[in-house]
Each structure stands twice: as C-alpha cells, then as structure tokens.
Design a protein around this motif. Structure first.
Motif, PDB file in Angstrom:
ATOM      1  N   ILE A 190       0.836  -1.199   0.000  1.00  0.00           N
ATOM      2  CA  ILE A 190       0.000   0.000   0.000  1.00  0.00           C
ATOM      3  C   ILE A 190       0.875   1.254   0.000  1.00  0.00           C
ATOM      4  O   ILE A 190       2.047   1.213   0.368  1.00  0.00           O
ATOM      5  CB  ILE A 190      -0.945   0.013   1.222  1.00  0.00           C
ATOM      6  N   ASP A 191       0.281   2.371  -0.434  1.00  0.00           N
ATOM      7  CA  ASP A 191       1.073   3.603  -0.548  1.00  0.00           C
ATOM      8  C   ASP A 191       0.845   4.575   0.608  1.00  0.00           C
ATOM      9  O   ASP A 191       1.359   5.694   0.602  1.00  0.00           O
ATOM     10  CB  ASP A 191       0.787   4.313  -1.872  1.00  0.00           C
ATOM     11  N   ASN A 192       0.088   4.158   1.626  1.00  0.00           N
ATOM     12  CA  ASN A 192      -0.246   5.081   2.717  1.00  0.00           C
ATOM     13  C   ASN A 192       0.980   5.529   3.503  1.00  0.00           C
ATOM     14  O   ASN A 192       1.089   6.693   3.898  1.00  0.00           O
ATOM     15  CB  ASN A 192      -1.260   4.433   3.658  1.00  0.00           C
ATOM     16  N   VAL A 193       1.901   4.597   3.775  1.00  0.00           N
ATOM     17  CA  VAL A 193       3.087   4.948   4.548  1.00  0.00           C
ATOM     18  C   VAL A 193       4.010   5.888   3.755  1.00  0.00           C
ATOM     19  O   VAL A 193       4.474   6.889   4.313  1.00  0.00           O
ATOM     20  CB  VAL A 193       3.839   3.680   5.014  1.00  0.00           C
ATOM     21  N   PRO A 194       4.291   5.635   2.475  1.00  0.00           N
ATOM     22  CA  PRO A 194       5.079   6.612   1.714  1.00  0.00           C
ATOM     23  C   PRO A 194       4.446   8.004   1.683  1.00  0.00           C
ATOM     24  O   PRO A 194       5.146   9.017   1.790  1.00  0.00           O
ATOM     25  CB  PRO A 194       5.126   6.001   0.303  1.00  0.00           C
ATOM     26  N   ILE A 195       3.127   8.068   1.560  1.00  0.00           N
ATOM     27  CA  ILE A 195       2.449   9.373   1.552  1.00  0.00           C
ATOM     28  C   ILE A 195       2.594  10.044   2.912  1.00  0.00           C
ATOM     29  O   ILE A 195       2.809  11.261   3.001  1.00  0.00           O
ATOM     30  CB  ILE A 195       0.961   9.202   1.165  1.00  0.00           C
ATOM     31  N   LEU A 196       2.529   9.257   3.985  1.00  0.00           N
ATOM     32  CA  LEU A 196       2.738   9.808   5.326  1.00  0.00           C
ATOM     33  C   LEU A 196       4.148  10.383   5.449  1.00  0.00           C
ATOM     34  O   LEU A 196       4.350  11.446   6.062  1.00  0.00           O
ATOM     35  CB  LEU A 196       2.501   8.713   6.368  1.00  0.00           C
ATOM     36  N   GLN A 197       5.131   9.708   4.865  1.00  0.00           N
ATOM     37  CA  GLN A 197       6.517  10.213   4.896  1.00  0.00           C
ATOM     38  C   GLN A 197       6.609  11.572   4.194  1.00  0.00           C
ATOM     39  O   GLN A 197       7.248  12.508   4.694  1.00  0.00           O
ATOM     40  CB  GLN A 197       7.456   9.210   4.203  1.00  0.00           C
ATOM     41  N   ILE A 198       5.956  11.691   3.047  1.00  0.00           N
ATOM     42  CA  ILE A 198       5.972  12.956   2.299  1.00  0.00           C
ATOM     43  C   ILE A 198       5.290  14.062   3.100  1.00  0.00           C
ATOM     44  O   ILE A 198       5.787  15.197   3.175  1.00  0.00           O
ATOM     45  CB  ILE A 198       5.296  12.779   0.921  1.00  0.00           C
ATOM     46  N   ASP A 199       4.159  13.743   3.714  1.00  0.00           N
ATOM     47  CA  ASP A 199       3.444  14.738   4.529  1.00  0.00           C
ATOM     48  C   ASP A 199       4.289  15.190   5.715  1.00  0.00           C
ATOM     49  O   ASP A 199       4.257  16.362   6.107  1.00  0.00           O
ATOM     50  CB  ASP A 199       2.113  14.161   5.030  1.00  0.00           C
ATOM     51  N   THR A 200       5.065  14.255   6.290  1.00  0.00           N
ATOM     52  CA  THR A 200       5.940  14.607   7.414  1.00  0.00           C
ATOM     53  C   THR A 200       7.009  15.605   6.976  1.00  0.00           C
ATOM     54  O   THR A 200       7.249  16.617   7.654  1.00  0.00           O
ATOM     55  CB  THR A 200       6.600  13.334   7.986  1.00  0.00           C
TER      56      THR A 200
END
Length: 569
Positions: A190-200
């Motif tokens: 899933i791509d949720n964790v990579p997107i969370l990294q970008i948001d961070t």
C-alpha cells in the motif's frame, strides 16, 4: 514529618527547608519570591531539567519527583513574560492531553471495528483499495494497525490544512508508529506509509526546520521507493487501476519539490535544479484551463469537483466528465451500502451478542430461515452457539432445546414490552394526564399514539381531564411503541425507542460492561473518514508548492550568478 532541603539558585540563592509531602509549586514559588523580593508571578522554577508547573495547585512536590537535596533553578521573567509563559505552558498541557485522547480514541475505534465485535456505533469502519472496493488485509492485528494509522493520518491531514504543522507532526508520528505494528509485507503493498513520509517532510518544510534535513532526505528516499513499489514503474499499476487517469501528479510534484529543497540545502545545486524543474513541469500540468473549467461548471458541476476531475484526468474534458459521472455513481452506491449496513447493525443489535461479544451472522441466519425456521428463533440459536450453524441446527431440531429457546425469547419479549410500556406511561403522565387514565389507555390501546388519541378524545368530552394534551399531540403523533416485537421483517425498522430497550437485556450490546468512550474525539475522527474517498490522498491544491518552487529556483539562479548563496537571502 522530617524537613527536606532544596538548594535554590538564580533569582535567590540559598537552602530552603520544605515538607515535600505538603508543599506545592505555588507555595515554593511564594517562598522564593518573598526571599528574593520579586513578585511570585515573575518567578519560574526548574528542577531536573523540567519546569515545575502549578497545575491545579494541589500536587505535592514529592508527587512531581522533587527529592531531598534537589537543586532548583529560580529564573526571573517580567510579569508579561511570566503571563505569556503560563499561557504557553497551559496550551502545551492542553495539546498533550488532546494527543493522549486522540490516541486512546483511535485505539478504541480500531479495536471495535477490526475484531468483528458488534459495533457500538451504527456504522462500520472498513478498509478500501484505490478502486473503492472493500479489502481484508492480514490478521486482526494487521487490520487494527492499518485502521489506526489511517485514522491518525487523516487527522494529521486536517491539521496540515489548518496550518497546524507542529501538531500535525505529532499525529503523523503516532500514525507511523501504528503502521509499524503491521506486517511489513502488507505495508509494502500500500502507498499510505510513503504518503505519510511525504506529509511529514512537508511539515518540516513549512516549519522551515533545517535541523531535520538529514532525516528529511531519508524519509523522501523511503517514500520514493514505497510509491514505486505500490504504484509500479512510472505509476503503471496505478494508471491501470484508475483507467488511464493521472491522480498521482500532485503527490509526485510535492515529493520532487521537497527533494529539490533537501538537495539545495545540502549544496547539491544541480540535483536540486533538476528536481525543482521536474516539479515545476508538473505544477504547470495541474493548472486548470479556464475554458475547461467553465465548460464543466456550465454542465452543473461545482468548481471544486470540476477542478479535481480535470486534474485527475490530465485536463482532458471528456475524461473529466466520465470521472465525475463515475464518482457520482460511486457515492450513490456507497449511500445505499451505508443504509443497508446500518440496518443490518440495528438488526444485529436487536438479536444481541454471542458469549464472545460477536454479532449474529446474518448470512448464516438467512440460511436457517431459508430452510423454514422462524427468524427470531434461529437468531437466538446462532447467538447461543457462537454462530456455529450445525450446533444451532441441532438446538432447533431438538424439541427440548427448541422449547427452552422459545421460552427465553418470550420472557425477554414480555420484559421489553413492559419496559416500553412503562416508559410510555411516564411520558404521557409528564404531559399532564392522570396516572390512572394513562395506565388504562396504554393497556387497552397498546401504542402511545393510540393511547394519546384516546386521552385527547376523553378530554374533548370531559373538561375536567388535563388540558395540556393538544399542545403536544402533533409532536407525539408519529412516535409509537412497537408491540409486534415478534416481527422478523425489516430488521431495524422499529422505533428507535424500542430498539434502545431491546439492547439492555444482558445479551445485547449494553451488558453493563460498556467501555468508556471519548465521543467528541471519535466523532471528529469518523467525520474526517466519512468525508474522504479512495483518491483523497492525491487531491491537493498546489498553490504553496508553486510558490516554493519559484523561491528555490530563484535562489539557484542567484547562486549560479554569484557563485555563492548567502548574498541572495
């Protein structure tokens, strides 16, 4: 009680004898202020690297970890600074409390909706893929971890929208921790964790925190790897799932901008220029043409929806219209599913919980009903036997067990009716009717509506009867007590008042062990989830990104012209 010694330094220096079990922070501050000659409000106390807060003024020094021979630094600030510091400390404490409440609420919601228990709510939290289809990922622990991560990430995105970047970072860290509890193999899908990294990293950037530069670079590297793994090379897998559309452009734009910023502050100007130029190309790609926007709005679409459709469709009007129609159909289908699921939950609540707190399985119930068993009888057999169809069938076909189940159902039914009848009697009495007349009317006519009509009819022929009924008749006309509790059609179709009564029998959801809930925070979290869809993570306004791209390209141009960066700031 023995006196302890505190070594004070700063605004006043010396040794104070105090009773740690009796003294509070305000008492200590007053004593230091008296000896130093300064106002108590201007004294700030620090012990073991922590600011000693007043709190509610009741906590003793011993409870705060202050020990005999401890060193306390007493610093002096102006009255205005002291007041500002107090406000800041209170705000920090409130923020910390809210984060604790948020984590507890997320944990509670995920536990309730991942373990298959009968929901306390009238909805289910379920996982969906990018096509909006329901998915089951891994074990119950994995499901719970992913739900927690998604809820926290959604909450953090709302904080980012409100430009509360510091708070958002705290929530994102909690979300990252939740995702880390999940099986790594599932996370790779899933791509949720990579997107969370970008948001961070976006929060780092908006706070202009250069000290986190090295961490930002590592996060972006992981994000790029994770997105490629989830979306495929050049987003091929995502493009296939989304019917050739381009929902990921805004996400890549932000990632490339941040990569350019990190490279710039690392002195890698060529790498920075390349990343920023690529990001700028995507920024221009996302600018919606006025003509296309006007055309879609003339068809009746709202501006936000039209812009979103055009950005997702790479500004192709025909594809954008198809997208809007698909989205409308999905929303209609989701509404129908929500209503169906809400009715199912209400029906399950009526049947009560199994010994392991699970709801009656409606599919298995349907199977038993289809072979001729009465619905309520079959539901009780399944409930008793933890949804084991064969054991339920054995009970239903055994005359003795069947009779026992029927007696229990009848007993509960009478108790429910009595509770509902008592509630109706009290409500009608509160409207001013005599108790004896109300009791007789409810017993004779069965429903609150009919009893009220009878009482009002009596009032018309007997002026001595209380005259308050007319004022309330229209309000009460649609509220009835459902007497036909044996009805097995319609599930949750009865009045909400009766369903509330039905859930208090000991086998229902309200069995006396109901966990304490933070309804305010839970409503906030579920409200955020309800407004989101499968493409929400890709839908972003990029105005701030455009400004940042121009800023850093200008800095790079200046560096090229001057040979160094500092004069350009």
């Amino acid at each position: 009680m023995a006196m302890a010694k505190l070594r004070i330094a700063g605004a006043w220096s010396g040794v104070l004898g105090v009773e740690l079990e009796e003294w509070t922070v305000p008492m200590l501050r007053e004593e230091v202020a008296k000896r130093s000659g300064f106002e108590a409000g201007s004294i700030n106390l620090i012990c073991a690297g922590k600011v000693l807060k007043d709190g509610e003024g009741t906590e003793k020094l011993s409870q705060l970890g202050v020990k005999n021979n401890a060193k306390v630094l007493a610093t002096r600030v102006s009255a205005a600074e002291g007041k500002a510091l107090k406000v800041e400390l209170m705000a920090e404490e409130e923020r910390s409390t809210r984060l604790s409440r948020l984590k507890a609420a997320v944990t509670s919601l995920a536990k309730r909706h991942a373990d298959g228990s009968l929901p306390l709510d009238d909805f289910n939290i379920e996982l969906e893929n990018q096509s909006g289809d329901k998915v089951q990922l891994g074990s119950e622990t994995d499901q719970r971890a992913i739900m927690m991560g998604l809820m926290l990430h959604a909450n953090a995105k709302q904080l980012i929208k409100k430009e509360k970047y510091k708070d958002a970072l705290e929530v994102l860290a909690m979300g990252e921790e939740a995702f880390s509890l999940c099986n790594p193999k599932l996370i790779e899908m899933i791509d949720n964790v990579p997107i969370l990294q970008i948001d961070t990293v976006w929060c780092y950037f908006m706070l202009r925190d250069i000290s986190l530069l090295s961490v930002a670079g590592m996060r972006l590297s992981k994000a790029r790897e994770g997105i490629e793994r989830a979306h495929g090379k050049e987003s091929s897998r995502l493009r296939l799932l989304q019917g050739g559309r381009h929902p990921e452009i805004a996400l890549h734009l932000r990632m490339e901008l941040l990569e350019g910023v990190v490279a710039y502050h690392s002195g890698q100007y060529e790498k920075s220029k390349q990343a920023l130029t690529t990001a700028q190309t995507k920024y221009f790609q996302l600018q919606v043409p006025d003509e296309a926007l006007s055309l879609l709005m003339s068809m009746g679409y709202k501006e936000h929806d039209a812009k979103r459709a055009l950005r997702m469709s790479n500004q192709d009007v025909e594809s954008a219209v198809d997208f809007l129609l698909e989205e409308k159909a999905k929303k209609a289908q989701k509404r129908e599913e929500d209503i169906r699921r809400r009715n199912e939950i209400m029906e399950q609540k009526r049947y009560g919980m199994t010994p392991l707190k699970k709801p009656v399985d409606l599919l298995r119930l349907g199977e038993l009903v289809s072979i001729g068993f009465e619905k309520e009888l079959a539901a009780e057999a399944l409930r008793r036997n933890e949804n084991d169809t064969q054991k339920a069938l054995d009970d239903l076909t055994n005359p003795e067990s069947n009779s026992s189940i029927q007696l229990d159902i009848d007993s509960r039914k009478r108790r429910r009716l009595r509770q509902a009848s008592d509630a109706a009697i009290e409500e009608l009495i509160s409207m001013g009717f005599p108790r004896a007349a109300v009791v007789a009317a409810v017993r004779e006519y069965g429903t609150k509506h009919r009893a009220l009509s009878h009482l009002l009819g009596q009032q018309d022929t007997n002026p001595a009867v209380a005259a308050d009924g007319n004022a309330n008749s229209s309000a009460m006309a649609s509220d009835t007590i459902r007497t036909d509790t044996s009805s097995t059609e319609g599930g949750a179709g009865g009045s909400s008042g009766l369903n509330d009564v039905l859930s208090t029998d000991g086998e229902g959801p309200s069995d006396g062990n109901t966990e304490e809930r933070d309804v305010e925070i839970e409503d906030e979290l579920t409200g955020e989830l309800y407004k989101r869809d499968a493409l929400s993570d890709y839908d972003a306004e990029v105005t701030k990104e455009g400004e940042a791209i121009n800023e850093y390209l200008a800095l790079l141009a200046c560096a090229e012209n001057k040979g160094k960066v500092s004069p350009c700031h």
